[in-house]
Scaffold this motif. Structure first.
Motif, PDB file in Angstrom:
ATOM      1  N   GLN A   6      40.436 -48.104 -34.979  1.00 14.68           N
ATOM      2  CA  GLN A   6      41.674 -48.398 -34.259  1.00 14.68           C
ATOM      3  C   GLN A   6      42.151 -47.174 -33.484  1.00 14.68           C
ATOM      4  OE1 GLN A   6      44.580 -51.141 -35.884  1.00 14.68           O
ATOM      5  NE2 GLN A   6      46.106 -49.513 -35.835  1.00 14.68           N
ATOM      6  N   GLU A   7      42.083 -45.998 -34.092  1.00 19.44           N
ATOM      7  CA  GLU A   7      42.492 -44.771 -33.403  1.00 19.44           C
ATOM      8  C   GLU A   7      41.573 -44.488 -32.208  1.00 19.44           C
ATOM      9  OE1 GLU A   7      44.316 -42.469 -37.289  1.00 19.44           O
ATOM     10  OE2 GLU A   7      42.160 -42.467 -36.940  1.00 19.44           O
ATOM     11  N   GLU A   8      40.287 -44.626 -32.425  1.00 18.59           N
ATOM     12  CA  GLU A   8      39.305 -44.396 -31.350  1.00 18.59           C
ATOM     13  C   GLU A   8      39.526 -45.374 -30.197  1.00 18.59           C
ATOM     14  OE1 GLU A   8      35.836 -43.201 -29.187  1.00 18.59           O
ATOM     15  OE2 GLU A   8      36.919 -42.181 -30.784  1.00 18.59           O
ATOM     16  N   TYR A   9      39.589 -46.661 -30.498  1.00 17.30           N
ATOM     17  CA  TYR A   9      39.745 -47.670 -29.451  1.00 17.30           C
ATOM     18  C   TYR A   9      41.095 -47.542 -28.740  1.00 17.30           C
ATOM     19  CZ  TYR A   9      35.584 -50.182 -31.171  1.00 17.30           C
ATOM     20  OH  TYR A   9      34.316 -50.542 -31.522  1.00 17.30           O
ATOM     21  N   GLY A  10      42.143 -47.262 -29.504  1.00 19.98           N
ATOM     22  CA  GLY A  10      43.457 -47.095 -28.891  1.00 19.98           C
ATOM     23  C   GLY A  10      43.486 -45.922 -27.924  1.00 19.98           C
ATOM     24  N   LEU A  11      42.895 -44.795 -28.315  1.00 18.96           N
ATOM     25  CA  LEU A  11      42.817 -43.640 -27.407  1.00 18.96           C
ATOM     26  C   LEU A  11      41.985 -43.965 -26.176  1.00 18.96           C
ATOM     27  CD1 LEU A  11      42.445 -40.380 -29.553  1.00 18.96           C
ATOM     28  CD2 LEU A  11      44.331 -41.066 -28.085  1.00 18.96           C
ATOM     29  N   ARG A  12      40.882 -44.679 -26.368  1.00 19.25           N
ATOM     30  CA  ARG A  12      40.047 -45.063 -25.219  1.00 19.25           C
ATOM     31  C   ARG A  12      40.827 -45.936 -24.239  1.00 19.25           C
ATOM     32  NH1 ARG A  12      34.475 -47.016 -27.838  1.00 19.25           N
ATOM     33  NH2 ARG A  12      34.332 -48.047 -25.811  1.00 19.25           N
ATOM     34  N   CYS A  13      41.631 -46.855 -24.748  1.00 25.54           N
ATOM     35  CA  CYS A  13      42.452 -47.691 -23.865  1.00 25.54           C
ATOM     36  C   CYS A  13      43.483 -46.844 -23.126  1.00 25.54           C
ATOM     37  CB  CYS A  13      43.138 -48.801 -24.666  1.00 25.54           C
ATOM     38  SG  CYS A  13      42.014 -50.097 -25.248  1.00 25.54           S
ATOM     39  N   LEU A  14      44.125 -45.914 -23.827  1.00 21.11           N
ATOM     40  CA  LEU A  14      45.089 -45.027 -23.173  1.00 21.11           C
ATOM     41  C   LEU A  14      44.422 -44.190 -22.089  1.00 21.11           C
ATOM     42  CD1 LEU A  14      47.251 -43.742 -26.178  1.00 21.11           C
ATOM     43  CD2 LEU A  14      48.027 -45.174 -24.270  1.00 21.11           C
ATOM     44  N   LEU A  15      43.238 -43.673 -22.390  1.00 23.67           N
ATOM     45  CA  LEU A  15      42.518 -42.867 -21.396  1.00 23.67           C
ATOM     46  C   LEU A  15      42.128 -43.694 -20.183  1.00 23.67           C
ATOM     47  CD1 LEU A  15      40.321 -40.648 -23.721  1.00 23.67           C
ATOM     48  CD2 LEU A  15      42.121 -39.878 -22.158  1.00 23.67           C
ATOM     49  N   ARG A  16      41.698 -44.917 -20.404  1.00 22.80           N
ATOM     50  CA  ARG A  16      41.339 -45.799 -19.286  1.00 22.80           C
ATOM     51  C   ARG A  16      42.559 -46.028 -18.405  1.00 22.80           C
ATOM     52  NH1 ARG A  16      37.072 -46.536 -16.548  1.00 22.80           N
ATOM     53  NH2 ARG A  16      35.982 -46.387 -18.534  1.00 22.80           N
ATOM     54  N   LEU A  17      43.713 -46.271 -19.008  1.00 22.17           N
ATOM     55  CA  LEU A  17      44.932 -46.448 -18.226  1.00 22.17           C
ATOM     56  C   LEU A  17      45.298 -45.152 -17.499  1.00 22.17           C
ATOM     57  CD1 LEU A  17      47.111 -48.533 -20.710  1.00 22.17           C
ATOM     58  CD2 LEU A  17      45.962 -49.350 -18.631  1.00 22.17           C
ATOM     59  N   GLY A  18      45.073 -44.025 -18.151  1.00 23.53           N
ATOM     60  CA  GLY A  18      45.358 -42.731 -17.529  1.00 23.53           C
ATOM     61  C   GLY A  18      44.469 -42.431 -16.342  1.00 23.53           C
ATOM     62  N   ARG A  19      43.259 -42.987 -16.346  1.00 22.31           N
ATOM     63  CA  ARG A  19      42.317 -42.787 -15.231  1.00 22.31           C
ATOM     64  C   ARG A  19      42.597 -43.709 -14.050  1.00 22.31           C
ATOM     65  NH1 ARG A  19      38.423 -42.723 -19.609  1.00 22.31           N
ATOM     66  NH2 ARG A  19      37.832 -40.565 -19.989  1.00 22.31           N
ATOM     67  N   SER A  20      43.382 -44.746 -14.273  1.00 26.67           N
ATOM     68  CA  SER A  20      43.652 -45.692 -13.188  1.00 26.67           C
ATOM     69  C   SER A  20      44.637 -45.074 -12.190  1.00 26.67           C
ATOM     70  CB  SER A  20      44.184 -47.016 -13.738  1.00 26.67           C
ATOM     71  OG  SER A  20      45.400 -46.831 -14.397  1.00 26.67           O
TER      72      SER A  20
END
Length: 161
Positions: A6-20
């Motif tokens: 959950q921590e890994e996937y949540g950070l990945r989602c945040l990073l993806r949004l940060g890259r947009s």
């Protein structure tokens, strides 16, 4: 002590949004596709992150998710705490007391002091790290953290004598 999925996937989602691009929102299906995470799992992560005020959701045809704050204002420690908590917390000993209510080592526990020191070290690194920092390359992130690391002696480097 492990980082949860959950921590890994949540950070990945945040990073993806940060890259947009600024103002661009991403849907659950877009996040799922980009990160190769199932849509139901992405939906769960986004619900947790939205409730914590880290992401914003918009309904409708042009809807989706965006960061609620600029990447430099999203603390990684805060995000991890929302997604799963700390590696060690004060109630750890209560939950791992064995077959008795209180651990037999509660009055004087040398192991507990190790967990506290490790948690303090992790907290120190995470307190200085923002989502913007993680938007760099792996090499850049490692270089920014490395000066704070303490080298541990290797057993093989000790000489018998």
């Amino acid at each position: 002590m492990k980082m949860t999925t959950q921590e890994e996937y949540g950070l990945r989602c945040l990073l993806r949004l940060g890259r947009s691009s600024p103002g661009q929102s991403l849907t659950i299906s877009e996040l799922s596709r980009h990160e190769a995470i199932s849509a139901p799992t992405v939906a769960k992560m986004m619900r947790i992150l939205r409730r914590a005020g880290l992401v914003r959701s918009t309904r409708g045809k042009e809807g989706g998710y965006t960061l609620a704050r600029a990447p430099e204002q999203v603390n990684v420690g805060e995000a991890l705490a929302v997604l799963g908590g700390r590696l060690y917390d004060a109630r750890f000993c209560e939950r791992h007391s064995g077959t008795v209510r209180l651990c037999t080592n509660t009055p004087d526990c040398s192991i507990r002091s190790v967990w506290r020191v490790l948690q303090d070290a992790v907290d120190g690194v995470l307190a200085r790290m923002t989502l913007k920092d993680l938007l760099q390359t792996e090499e850049e992130v490692a270089a920014s953290v490395r000066p704070h690391a303490v080298a541990l002696p290797l057993l093989s480097s000790r000489r018998a004598g």
